[in-house]
Enzyme design. Sequence first.
Site, PDB file in Angstrom:
ATOM      1  N   GLU A 273      16.744  -3.528 -22.056  1.00 56.85           N
ATOM      2  CA  GLU A 273      15.793  -3.608 -20.947  1.00 56.85           C
ATOM      3  C   GLU A 273      16.528  -3.145 -19.704  1.00 56.85           C
ATOM      4  OE1 GLU A 273      14.210  -6.812 -17.929  1.00 56.85           O
ATOM      5  OE2 GLU A 273      14.038  -7.499 -20.000  1.00 56.85           O
ATOM      6  N   CYS A 310      13.015  -8.686 -13.140  1.00 56.55           N
ATOM      7  CA  CYS A 310      12.745  -7.387 -13.750  1.00 56.55           C
ATOM      8  C   CYS A 310      11.277  -7.013 -13.636  1.00 56.55           C
ATOM      9  CB  CYS A 310      13.186  -7.391 -15.212  1.00 56.55           C
ATOM     10  SG  CYS A 310      12.708  -8.861 -16.114  1.00 56.55           S
TER      11      CYS A 310
END
Length: 532
Positions: A273, A310
């Site tokens: 990620e 995020c």
Amino acid sequence: MTATMSPATGLTGQMIIAGTPVRGSGTEVRAYDPAAGQALDPPYFHGDAGDVGAACAAAAEAFGPYRSTTSEERALFLESIATNIEAIRDTLVSRAVLESGLPQARIAGEVGRTTGQLRLFAGVLREGSWNGARIDPALPDRTPAARADLRQRSIPLGPVAVFSASNFPLAFSVAGGDTASALAAGCPVVVKGHDAHPGTSELVGRAISEAVAAAGLPAGTFSLLFGSGPSLGIALVTDPRIKAVGFTGSRSGGTALVAAAAARPEPIPVYAEMSSINPVFLFDGALANRGADLGRAFVASLTMGSGQFCTNPGLVISVDGPALDAFVDAARDALSGAPATPMLTPNIARSYASGVDSLSQAADLVARGDAPSTGTSCQAALFTTDAATFLSSDALQAEVFGSSSVIVRCADVDEMHAVAAGMEGQLTATLHADESDHPAAADLLPLLELKAGRILFNGWPTGVEVCHAMVHGGPSPATSDSRTTSVGSRAIERFLRPVCYQDVPTSLLPPAIADGNPEHLWRRIDGRLTQD
């Protein structure tokens, strides 16, 4: 070197290799209290190639016995880790607050999320569908050709390397979702702890190691290392005994690991990620009816945790006009009074300031938050631009990790679509739409499905529920593999692979696909899902 214990926390500054405390021989690192602006004891030291080799060798040795454990044995093991973490909750929260500058309530909630993930995967193991059991019985009399007896189940890949994230010292760290799902799959784990929170990592690492010992599992089931990404991290990913990687971090770090893993004689999957700016689309009806409220809620999401999520809403897209002006005015007012809050590390604060400088060169400033009082504080920033400028600027598409966002003013709905089409892959895409906006939203949805892993209506992307339906992933550069999720029960699938058994004698079949269904699993038999 002799370890020195920090009396207040019991921390030793050591790594853990297969249950044994080991003091590194490399670069000294200390956690940093961003709120107080000072380094913390004890010192930690990076490991080296020898430490990587020892941890990977122990994991490889543990793999056979560990993957042979039953689902119930692994479920109890995961629950034991959760119980051990809860037993040190107060010490853990105190240390994580010091190392991150995050509020106590946020860290306390993260403890609950961490233990909840472990228990979620314990439930996944007991439910059993992760096995992917399928049976196509033999058809000896079928013409023109008979069919063999074919059975399928999933097995673990092997030892997994997990890289801890900076922004979640617990939930995406040593016992976070990557570790929990890999252990659930039957894979030993070697964690590279993050230099931003080594004390928190040591505390959690000891909780896992104690659970390993209490369960009678091989000591190599878990190890914790510290080290730099370019040296120890690459050594870990390229060790032939490592069979998969879980990573949460920067785009540059993730792409380097993906390249290293792909260049191995035996390439392995890297589930990284990396980067996302999480666009928010505002439609006319929603803006007309609640534009000012949306502006204030947007700033609350943007500045939460200094924007170090995020899923932070780093982009807002809407058709220009008076309704959008009301949203911008409310956002400006809310942001102008936003306090400067600590960022996780001095390096992250410097990167944020540099990123905001880049945005200021490419877009028009709308507002800044309160000026920072220290070099580690985040001064929130909001910018605006037009669609053509956004689409021609790499800087405006780059993630700036922190409380910054860009509003893109579009001439019409077609330009909104053009902006969406020109974006990179994202973790999330959000739509604020009233009922009158549903036709326009329906037109945009098919495009957003190709751009994001999670699509939200009338909410904000910060906050990721740990549950069965969640997807925390998306097309590159959000992640390196858009087919997976790092949050939710399907995360276990990253560390499994299917195996087909053809005409294997009944006495040799694994229980998941054995006759009589001894584990009482849901299985697909001759195409029909059944528990018989």
